[in-house]
Motif scaffolding. Structure first.
Motif, PDB file in Angstrom:
ATOM      1  N   ILE B 368      21.768 -44.417   3.538  1.00  0.00           N
ATOM      2  CA  ILE B 368      20.692 -44.004   4.445  1.00  0.00           C
ATOM      3  C   ILE B 368      20.513 -42.366   3.748  1.00  0.00           C
ATOM      4  CG2 ILE B 368      20.505 -43.017   7.070  1.00  0.00           C
ATOM      5  CD1 ILE B 368      22.727 -45.020   7.719  1.00  0.00           C
ATOM      6  N   LEU B 369      19.382 -42.091   3.598  1.00  0.00           N
ATOM      7  CA  LEU B 369      19.102 -40.520   2.947  1.00  0.00           C
ATOM      8  C   LEU B 369      18.599 -39.876   4.182  1.00  0.00           C
ATOM      9  CD1 LEU B 369      16.732 -42.355   0.036  1.00  0.00           C
ATOM     10  CD2 LEU B 369      19.268 -41.909   0.267  1.00  0.00           C
ATOM     11  N   PRO B 370      18.929 -38.574   4.002  1.00  0.00           N
ATOM     12  CA  PRO B 370      18.592 -37.592   4.962  1.00  0.00           C
ATOM     13  C   PRO B 370      16.922 -37.439   4.663  1.00  0.00           C
ATOM     14  CG  PRO B 370      19.556 -36.572   3.230  1.00  0.00           C
ATOM     15  CD  PRO B 370      19.785 -37.942   3.021  1.00  0.00           C
ATOM     16  N   VAL B 371      16.314 -37.007   5.766  1.00  0.00           N
ATOM     17  CA  VAL B 371      14.972 -36.570   5.494  1.00  0.00           C
ATOM     18  C   VAL B 371      14.676 -34.942   6.115  1.00  0.00           C
ATOM     19  CG1 VAL B 371      13.586 -38.773   5.119  1.00  0.00           C
ATOM     20  CG2 VAL B 371      14.331 -37.883   7.447  1.00  0.00           C
ATOM     21  N   SER B 372      13.753 -34.352   5.556  1.00  0.00           N
ATOM     22  CA  SER B 372      13.698 -33.029   6.160  1.00  0.00           C
ATOM     23  C   SER B 372      12.343 -32.842   6.761  1.00  0.00           C
ATOM     24  CB  SER B 372      13.814 -31.934   5.104  1.00  0.00           C
ATOM     25  OG  SER B 372      12.976 -32.286   3.939  1.00  0.00           O
ATOM     26  N   ILE B 373      11.981 -31.935   7.712  1.00  0.00           N
ATOM     27  CA  ILE B 373      10.641 -31.679   8.362  1.00  0.00           C
ATOM     28  C   ILE B 373      10.182 -30.403   7.453  1.00  0.00           C
ATOM     29  CG2 ILE B 373       9.671 -31.140  10.294  1.00  0.00           C
ATOM     30  CD1 ILE B 373      10.720 -33.600  11.069  1.00  0.00           C
ATOM     31  N   ARG B 374       9.003 -30.559   6.544  1.00  0.00           N
ATOM     32  CA  ARG B 374       8.540 -29.341   6.084  1.00  0.00           C
ATOM     33  C   ARG B 374       7.085 -29.624   6.001  1.00  0.00           C
ATOM     34  NH1 ARG B 374      11.968 -30.825   1.883  1.00  0.00           N
ATOM     35  NH2 ARG B 374      10.470 -31.942   0.324  1.00  0.00           N
ATOM     36  N   PHE B 375       6.312 -28.529   5.850  1.00  0.00           N
ATOM     37  CA  PHE B 375       4.828 -28.474   5.849  1.00  0.00           C
ATOM     38  C   PHE B 375       4.786 -28.414   3.967  1.00  0.00           C
ATOM     39  CE2 PHE B 375       2.806 -28.912   9.769  1.00  0.00           C
ATOM     40  CZ  PHE B 375       3.811 -27.998  10.725  1.00  0.00           C
ATOM     41  N   PRO B 376       3.974 -29.244   3.826  1.00  0.00           N
ATOM     42  CA  PRO B 376       3.338 -29.069   2.353  1.00  0.00           C
ATOM     43  C   PRO B 376       2.716 -27.791   1.857  1.00  0.00           C
ATOM     44  CG  PRO B 376       2.060 -30.678   3.488  1.00  0.00           C
ATOM     45  CD  PRO B 376       2.613 -30.114   4.271  1.00  0.00           C
ATOM     46  N   ASN B 377       1.909 -27.152   2.797  1.00  0.00           N
ATOM     47  CA  ASN B 377       1.218 -25.837   2.562  1.00  0.00           C
ATOM     48  C   ASN B 377       1.789 -24.768   3.262  1.00  0.00           C
ATOM     49  OD1 ASN B 377      -0.303 -28.058   1.956  1.00  0.00           O
ATOM     50  ND2 ASN B 377      -2.138 -27.530   2.420  1.00  0.00           N
ATOM     51  N   ASN B 378       1.735 -23.952   2.845  1.00  0.00           N
ATOM     52  CA  ASN B 378       2.023 -22.268   3.513  1.00  0.00           C
ATOM     53  C   ASN B 378       1.215 -22.070   4.497  1.00  0.00           C
ATOM     54  OD1 ASN B 378       4.284 -22.581   1.888  1.00  0.00           O
ATOM     55  ND2 ASN B 378       3.543 -21.111   0.715  1.00  0.00           N
ATOM     56  N   THR B 379      -0.057 -22.030   4.192  1.00  0.00           N
ATOM     57  CA  THR B 379      -1.291 -21.729   4.992  1.00  0.00           C
ATOM     58  C   THR B 379      -2.283 -22.797   5.105  1.00  0.00           C
ATOM     59  OG1 THR B 379      -0.666 -19.633   4.255  1.00  0.00           O
ATOM     60  CG2 THR B 379      -2.776 -19.732   5.463  1.00  0.00           C
ATOM     61  N   TYR B 380      -2.907 -23.048   6.360  1.00  0.00           N
ATOM     62  CA  TYR B 380      -3.832 -24.017   6.680  1.00  0.00           C
ATOM     63  C   TYR B 380      -5.097 -23.187   6.938  1.00  0.00           C
ATOM     64  CZ  TYR B 380      -0.853 -28.085   6.440  1.00  0.00           C
ATOM     65  OH  TYR B 380       0.024 -29.233   5.856  1.00  0.00           O
ATOM     66  N   TYR B 381      -6.252 -23.647   6.484  1.00  0.00           N
ATOM     67  CA  TYR B 381      -7.755 -23.018   6.669  1.00  0.00           C
ATOM     68  C   TYR B 381      -8.363 -23.707   7.320  1.00  0.00           C
ATOM     69  CZ  TYR B 381      -5.778 -19.145   3.717  1.00  0.00           C
ATOM     70  OH  TYR B 381      -4.946 -18.227   2.993  1.00  0.00           O
ATOM     71  N   PHE B 382      -9.116 -23.510   8.413  1.00  0.00           N
ATOM     72  CA  PHE B 382     -10.093 -24.312   9.078  1.00  0.00           C
ATOM     73  C   PHE B 382     -11.337 -23.266   9.724  1.00  0.00           C
ATOM     74  CE2 PHE B 382      -8.124 -28.357   9.016  1.00  0.00           C
ATOM     75  CZ  PHE B 382      -6.588 -28.126   9.051  1.00  0.00           C
ATOM     76  N   SER B 383     -12.244 -24.043   9.971  1.00  0.00           N
ATOM     77  CA  SER B 383     -13.408 -23.096  10.147  1.00  0.00           C
ATOM     78  C   SER B 383     -13.919 -23.875  11.635  1.00  0.00           C
ATOM     79  CB  SER B 383     -14.632 -23.045   9.273  1.00  0.00           C
ATOM     80  OG  SER B 383     -15.070 -24.309   9.050  1.00  0.00           O
ATOM     81  N   VAL B 384     -14.506 -23.139  12.541  1.00  0.00           N
ATOM     82  CA  VAL B 384     -15.149 -23.888  13.851  1.00  0.00           C
ATOM     83  C   VAL B 384     -16.625 -23.124  14.129  1.00  0.00           C
ATOM     84  CG1 VAL B 384     -13.772 -22.206  15.121  1.00  0.00           C
ATOM     85  CG2 VAL B 384     -14.702 -24.330  16.260  1.00  0.00           C
ATOM     86  N   ASN B 385     -17.363 -23.818  14.576  1.00  0.00           N
ATOM     87  CA  ASN B 385     -18.766 -23.544  14.869  1.00  0.00           C
ATOM     88  C   ASN B 385     -18.646 -22.712  16.214  1.00  0.00           C
ATOM     89  OD1 ASN B 385     -21.466 -23.400  15.977  1.00  0.00           O
ATOM     90  ND2 ASN B 385     -21.737 -24.078  13.961  1.00  0.00           N
ATOM     91  N   ARG B 386     -19.262 -21.704  16.282  1.00  0.00           N
ATOM     92  CA  ARG B 386     -19.571 -20.999  17.616  1.00  0.00           C
ATOM     93  C   ARG B 386     -19.881 -21.907  18.918  1.00  0.00           C
ATOM     94  NH1 ARG B 386     -17.944 -16.080  17.767  1.00  0.00           N
ATOM     95  NH2 ARG B 386     -18.051 -14.653  15.867  1.00  0.00           N
ATOM     96  N   ASN B 387     -20.623 -22.766  18.503  1.00  0.00           N
ATOM     97  CA  ASN B 387     -21.302 -23.441  19.496  1.00  0.00           C
ATOM     98  C   ASN B 387     -20.411 -24.747  19.933  1.00  0.00           C
ATOM     99  OD1 ASN B 387     -24.053 -22.201  19.902  1.00  0.00           O
ATOM    100  ND2 ASN B 387     -24.041 -22.726  17.771  1.00  0.00           N
ATOM    101  N   ALA B 388     -19.005 -24.868  19.200  1.00  0.00           N
ATOM    102  CA  ALA B 388     -18.523 -26.086  19.679  1.00  0.00           C
ATOM    103  C   ALA B 388     -18.169 -26.167  20.998  1.00  0.00           C
ATOM    104  CB  ALA B 388     -17.181 -25.719  18.564  1.00  0.00           C
ATOM    105  N   HIS B 389     -17.920 -27.359  21.451  1.00  0.00           N
ATOM    106  CA  HIS B 389     -17.813 -27.489  23.001  1.00  0.00           C
ATOM    107  C   HIS B 389     -16.154 -27.682  22.904  1.00  0.00           C
ATOM    108  CE1 HIS B 389     -21.740 -28.149  25.342  1.00  0.00           C
ATOM    109  NE2 HIS B 389     -21.767 -27.626  24.098  1.00  0.00           N
ATOM    110  N   ARG B 390     -15.814 -27.616  24.270  1.00  0.00           N
ATOM    111  CA  ARG B 390     -14.156 -27.776  24.287  1.00  0.00           C
ATOM    112  C   ARG B 390     -14.013 -29.251  24.087  1.00  0.00           C
ATOM    113  NH1 ARG B 390     -10.799 -28.544  29.828  1.00  0.00           N
ATOM    114  NH2 ARG B 390      -8.548 -27.764  28.981  1.00  0.00           N
ATOM    115  N   TYR B 391     -12.858 -29.518  23.368  1.00  0.00           N
ATOM    116  CA  TYR B 391     -12.222 -30.597  22.631  1.00  0.00           C
ATOM    117  C   TYR B 391     -12.728 -31.198  21.423  1.00  0.00           C
ATOM    118  CZ  TYR B 391     -10.043 -31.394  27.403  1.00  0.00           C
ATOM    119  OH  TYR B 391      -9.332 -31.158  28.659  1.00  0.00           O
ATOM    120  N   ALA B 392     -13.636 -30.260  20.732  1.00  0.00           N
ATOM    121  CA  ALA B 392     -14.332 -30.347  19.732  1.00  0.00           C
ATOM    122  C   ALA B 392     -12.884 -30.280  18.714  1.00  0.00           C
ATOM    123  CB  ALA B 392     -15.037 -29.250  19.205  1.00  0.00           C
ATOM    124  N   GLN B 393     -12.814 -31.524  17.842  1.00  0.00           N
ATOM    125  CA  GLN B 393     -11.547 -31.523  16.841  1.00  0.00           C
ATOM    126  C   GLN B 393     -11.857 -30.815  15.607  1.00  0.00           C
ATOM    127  OE1 GLN B 393     -10.027 -35.663  16.825  1.00  0.00           O
ATOM    128  NE2 GLN B 393     -10.724 -36.237  18.810  1.00  0.00           N
TER     129      GLN B 393
END
Lengths: 423, 607, 102, 102
Positions: B368-393
């Motif tokens: 049984i091998l131990p597994v760790s929880i880690r993020f591959p990237n230090n920072t994530y970049y996303f963009s969103v449009n001003r006209n996006a409605h609620r629940y826009a993914q």
């Protein structure tokens, strides 16, 4: 054919059966009988049945009951208290036969109606057959679905089982099989066989028609399963339920192939066989067409003989009562072709005109030449129910499908399968 | 002792004289020296055992097994018997023959110590010899079939002659032999017409002999051969120990990301040349036990046993056998912190096999091998449009190897340093262990002062409380355009492309709904519809965001009525639709119908 | 809000009796309630099927309605007023009380 | 009766499932029951008043119905059929069971 159709002289001092619910009431009303029945039930419920049955009191109870209506009582398919009737029947008969018999007596009264009765009713009621010129090419199973859809009761009960059996329950459970079976039982119990047989036993010339016939009972829910159980285990499961046990016994009683009769059916009554086959639909032993091959009719319960150990021979014999049963196959073909057998003891001699192919009797070795087998040829005097000219309008000339049957009598034995002898 | 057949049969004509020999029954030895004695049941039965009568007509020779007529069966006797047959003339009578020394119970007749005799009643006098066909001298219609237990002493198990016919026509010459009987373990004696075994049989060599018996009938100058099948089934006993089919008794089981209960870790197979006991009892007779005293092991691991019938070819014919499959399975989900290695022994025991080598050991090397929880990237970049409605993914974040994980409960949440420009939310999708970012407050996007949002994403394993963090930077793009009045909340309501693209709806990324064209092929997965985002809706999956509000993507999430040609999704939603599918979330209803209203539907009488 | 998507419902309007054009001349004002709005969501597969059969001319020369109507499900009992010749009149079922798609 | 004045009532038609144009391809024949006919006699004073207000533009830009509709009052539960790909479908409320003017 039932005793009622027998002539007086042949009744052999036989006592016409009452149904077991009535017989139970009669017995309960009579102190001697009711006490003996109670004793017998205690005898049979005891741990070691054999020693119990060997003791005096149990023997005395048995002797009294053998003379009471309870002993010969039977039940009727679709009667009001059918399950209660069957429970009473098996409470006596289960005890008397120790261990598993391969064939069990049917608790149901013999079926007296014949296929020709169904054809007659079908021609009166359905009234929506295909046009004769068209019908030779038409899809009989599709016509059967149409006849059902145009009949209020049939359409409602057909839709009830289809929507139940077609409803997905969860990602792991394709459907609710128990509810599906119940809806199927209601359909076959409450819709007249003029409609149900046409959908179940329609004759097919092409694969599409045969697949529609195979799909009639929604096999993906009512029939198929991830694995195929062993057939003897499936039989045990069925026999653990009084209704299923009774329907299986009835199937064996009416469809068990016999080489001593003309049609290979025990009492030469195709309707009795088809009725008991349809009677198993909606139970563990639900049978169905194994493929959509229009020409070869092979039906089977969902089981195999893998894992039979030393019981493989018995397992294969059980399975062959479905997959290689000339009586059942002849009955299905007869319905599909609109033919019936009319054998009455009064005029055993018939004469042949045009012999269609008749399935060989069951246990004859393959190399048997025809001289010794029952040379039987069946002529149809009209086309099949699917090919009957049933116009929509009211005036319907009744074209009955009656068949003359010719029989080459076996030399040395007036072995004309008298329709009333049960093998 | 056991009978070589479970059922014997013969024809019986009415009024045949007393003393007429009917048939021989044969018994074979279980062990050398056993001497069979045959006893006839006191009752005879019509078709079913429940209809019994006292047996006054038949007798059997206790030593030779010859069944004969003790008293002629006349018309009156036949009618008496029929009375108990539901009023039907009797066609078949059943007798029961028992073998002693085993004590027999009349109520119970089952092979091997009891055999049934079926006598076919022919309601006619015995035919004249000359009228019989060759076949009728040789074989009965019901056919032959024999049962011989393996490893038992050889013996005589059949006698070909049809005794009643031979009794009637003594001067007809009949002889029997096997068709092509070279190297068969059976011998057919020309004089006695008896068939016997040359030696005991081994089922594992051959379990079915499909022989053909040839009968030659000579009547004066005329000679005719008649053939009939002569099948012999060899009955099995548990005489083979279990073994490893490929010699492999060890398997390694490595547990890393797949740590969910039910995961199959390793498989080993055990072969057994026997087919007894049958599938109904095999689980009871073939036991397996995990040889460990560590309660932790029995808590987290179990062994599943799957017996399957298999077969192999021997002497040119198929012989059945059993292949037992043993699977090592996780009995409980394993925490990600758990890490250890050990060898697990499993004892498999064929309790039916009488002999030393009835048990085997399986070895599972578990790591049984131990597994760790880690993020591959230090920072994530996303963009969103001003006209996006609620629940826009907006996008998805997930820990390293998140697709591999099974049975590990990782949840995501957002932490934000500032409180004014925070518009996003995050939802965890359990099955794929991912976090989906969505617009939770669209009014923030409309504020010109908000141009960027910063968050910290925290992933934590519920069981071990282990955590991982990463930075999230969201840029807010585009200019805000107020929406036209009267637009429905849900894109799905719109039935035409024009009205679809002039409005927005919950979940729309750019502030306007998008029209997707169907393939127009009847009821199809590609149906036309108005959607907030082509990427996620409709895609047959009511995802974690969409399931928050039916207005977002009713096409994937509707449970209510779907009217018109359609196919329902596994649990919910429209899997396939006809033409254009539009929905009314308030009424929990969708419609699928071609939008070809070329012809105005006149309410009045159409010509 | 866009007219197109207003669901079927009860609306009301203050009108004079004369405006109803029923022939009564009276300046009395009454509250007239009526049903309006779309019944799109109330359609059944019956409507889809009937529409298709109509388009394929399987149903011809018949007055059919292959779409639900937004109609009153219940009416107000009665309303009374004095006309310009000082005579009272009572009118039943003038206003809708409840609306629905049928 | 001449078509225009046939009163609102239940009619029936034997159609194949494919003819219903719902997207299901099946040769099965079913009995499709629908409502057709005129509801002239069922109009109420409400209808008269509403029609007048519409003509006088007192009611504008609204979907209104100022005449009774001949519509089903009850529907048949369900009908099932096998399509050409040998899959069963069940459709509810396809046929009318009872008609009336509403």
């Amino acid at each position: 054919a039932s005793p009622s159709s027998l002539q007086g002289s042949e009744l052999h001092g036989w006592r016409p059966p009452v149904d077991c619910v009535r017989a139970n009431e009669l017995c309960a009303a009579e102190s001697n009988c009711s006490s003996r029945y109670r004793t017998l039930r205690q005898c049979l419920a005891g741990r070691d049945r054999n020693t119990m049955l060997a003791n005096k009191e149990c023997q005395a109870a048995l002797e009294v009951l053998q003379e009471s209506p309870l002993y010969d009582c039977r039940c009727k398919r679709g009667m009001k208290k059918e399950l209660q009737c069957l429970q009473i029947y098996w409470s006596i008969h289960l005890g008397l036969t120790e261990g598993e018999e391969f064939y069990e007596a049917s608790p149901y009264e013999p079926i007296t109606s014949r296929l020709s009765d169904i054809f007659r009713l079908a021609s009166i009621f359905s009234g929506t057959g295909a046009d004769p010129a068209m019908s030779v090419k038409s899809n009989h199973c599709l016509d059967a679905a149409k006849a059902c859809n145009l009949n209020e009761n049939c359409k409602r009960l057909r839709s009830a089982y289809i929507s139940t059996c077609n409803r997905e329950v969860s990602n792991f459970e394709r459907c609710n099989r128990r509810k599906c079976h119940k809806a199927l039982r209601q359909f076959f119990d409450r819709v007249p066989s003029e409609y149900t047989y046409r959908m179940l036993f329609c004759s097919c010339r092409d694969q599409a028609c045969a697949e529609r016939r195979r799909q009639t009972i929604l096999p993906i829910c009512s029939y198929e399963d991830k694995e195929k159980p062993n057939c003897l285990e499936l039989r045990n499961m069925c026999r653990a339920d009084h209704l299923c046990r009774s329907r299986l016994a009835d199937f064996h009683a009416n469809c068990r192939a016999s080489y001593q009769t003309m049609t290979s059916c025990p009492s030469d009554n195709y309707q009795a066989c088809l009725g008991s086959y349809a009677g198993m639909i909606g139970f563990d032993m639900t049978p169905n067409y194994v493929d959509s091959n229009p020409t070869s009719i092979v039906v089977s319960p969902w089981c195999s003989c893998r894992g039979s150990g030393n019981m493989e021979e018995e397992c294969e014999k059980f399975l062959k009562d479905f997959t290689e049963n000339p009586c059942l196959r002849n009955a299905i073909q007869a319905f599909g072709n609109g033919t019936d057998v009319n054998v009455s003891p009064k005029n055993p001699l018939f004469h042949a005109t045009q012999p269609p192919r008749m399935e060989k009797t069951p246990s004859l070795p393959d190399d048997l030449n025809d001289s010794t087998s029952l040379g039987t040829s069946v002529i149809t005097t009209c086309t099949s129910i699917q090919e009957q000219g049933l116009k929509l309008n009211k005036s319907k000339e009744l074209s009955m499908c009656f068949t003359e049957l010719t029989t080459n009598i076996i030399p040395g034995s007036n072995f004309v399968g008298s329709p009333d002898s049960v093998d | 002792l056991y009978f070589s057949r479970d059922t014997y049969s013969e024809k019986l004509y009415v009024d045949e004289p007393a003393g007429t020999p009917l048939l021989y029954v044969h018994a074979l030895q279980d062990t050398r020296g056993e001497v069979p004695h045959f006893h006839l049941g006191q009752h005879l039965y019509s078709t079913y055992r429940s209809q019994s009568h006292k047996n006054d007509w038949f007798q059997i020779n206790e030593d030779t097994g010859l069944l004969y007529l003790n008293q002629s069966l006349d018309q009156r006797a036949l009618e008496k018997l029929s009375a108990r047959n539901g009023g039907f003339p009797l066609r078949t009578i059943y007798l029961q023959v028992f073998l002693s020394p085993k004590p027999f119970q009349e109520h119970e007749c089952h092979w091997p110590s009891c055999a049934k005799v079926m006598l076919f009643i022919i309601n006619a006098t015995m035919p004249a010899c000359s009228s019989l066909k060759p076949r009728e001298f040789c074989f009965l219609e019901t056919g032959l079939s024999f049962r011989i237990k393996e490893n038992k002493p050889p013996g005589t198990f059949h006698q070909f002659r049809l005794l009643p016919v031979q009794h009637l026509c003594p001067n007809i010459s009949i002889s029997y032999q096997f068709h092509r009987d070279e190297d068969l373990p059976f011998h057919s004696d020309k004089d006695t017409m008896e068939v016997s075994m040359k030696h005991s049989l081994d089922r594992e060599q051959k379990e079915k002999y499909e022989l053909i018996a040839k009968c030659t009938v000579r009547d004066g100058l005329r000679e005719e051969d008649v053939m009939a099948p002569f099948p012999v089934t060899v009955y099995d006993e548990d005489d083979s120990p279990p073994s490893f089919p490929t010699g492999i008794n060890t398997a390694s089981a490595i547990v890393e990301y797949k740590r969910k209960e039910g995961t199959v870790l390793a498989v080993l197979q055990v072969f057994d040349a026997d087919v007894v006991p049958s599938s109904g009892e095999i689980q009871r007779k073939y036991t397996h036990t995990m040889l460990t005293s560590d309660p932790w092991v029995t808590e987290f691991f179990r062994v599943e046993h799957y017996p399957n019938e298999t077969s192999y070819t021997s002497n040119g014919s198929r012989v059945r056998a059993m292949m037992h499959v043993y699977k090592l399975v996780l009995n409980r989900s394993l925490p990600i912190t758990e890490s250890r290695s050990f060898q697990l022994e499993v004892l498999v025991n064929d309790t039916d096999f009488q002999g030393p080598r009835g048990a085997l050991l399986l070895y599972f090397n578990v790591s049984i091998l131990p597994v760790s929880i880690r993020f591959p990237n230090n920072t994530y970049y996303f963009s969103v449009n001003r006209n996006a409605h609620r629940y826009a993914q907006i996008g998805k974040v997930c820990i390293e190897n998140c697709k591999e994980f099974h049975g590990v409960n990782v949840t995501y949440r957002l932490q934000s340093p500032s409180t004014n420009c925070t518009a996003l939310g995050i939802i965890t999708t359990p099955e794929s262990t991912t976090g989906t970012l969505f617009v939770n407050d669209s009014s923030v996007l409309q504020r010109s002062e908000c141009t960027e949002m910063q968050y910290t994403v925290v992933a934590s394993d519920r069981q071990s409380k282990k955590q991982a963090k990463t930075l999230l930077i969201i840029s807010i793009e585009g200019n805000y355009f107020p929406e036209e009045e009267g637009c429905p909340i849900s894109c799905a309501v719109n039935k035409k492309r024009l009205e679809c693209e002039e409005c927005g709806g919950l979940g729309s990324l750019m502030g306007t709904c998008q029209w997707t064209f169907g393939d127009g092929k009847g009821i199809s997965k590609n149906f036309s519809t108005c959607t907030p985002s082509l990427k996620t809706c409709p895609d047959g999956n009511c995802d974690a965001v969409e399931s928050r509000d039916l207005h977002i993507c009713p096409q994937d999430c509707i449970r209510g009525e779907i009217i018109g040609g359609h196919e329902r999704g596994e649990w919910k939603g429209i899997k396939a639709g006809y033409g254009v599918c539009n929905c009314f979330p308030e009424e929990k209803k969708c419609f699928c119908e071609p939008d070809d209203d070329k012809e105005p539907l006149c309410d009045e009488v159409c010509r | 809000a866009r007219v197109r998507h207003q669901p079927c419902g009860l609306r009301e309007l203050e009108v004079s009796v004369s405006e109803l054009g029923l022939g009564y001349v009276s300046d009395e004002t009454i509250l007239f309630r009526y049903c309006s709005g779309t019944c799109e969501a109330a359609a059944r597969i019956y409507d889809l099927g009937l529409r298709r059969l109509r388009q394929r001319r399987r149903v011809r020369k018949e007055k059919i309605r292959a779409r639900p109507c937004c109609r009153p499900l219940a009416y107000e009992e009665e309303v009374s007023f004095l006309d310009s010749r000082n005579r009272y009149h009572t009118v039943s079922e003038l206003s809708a009380k409840e609306c629905g798609c049928v």
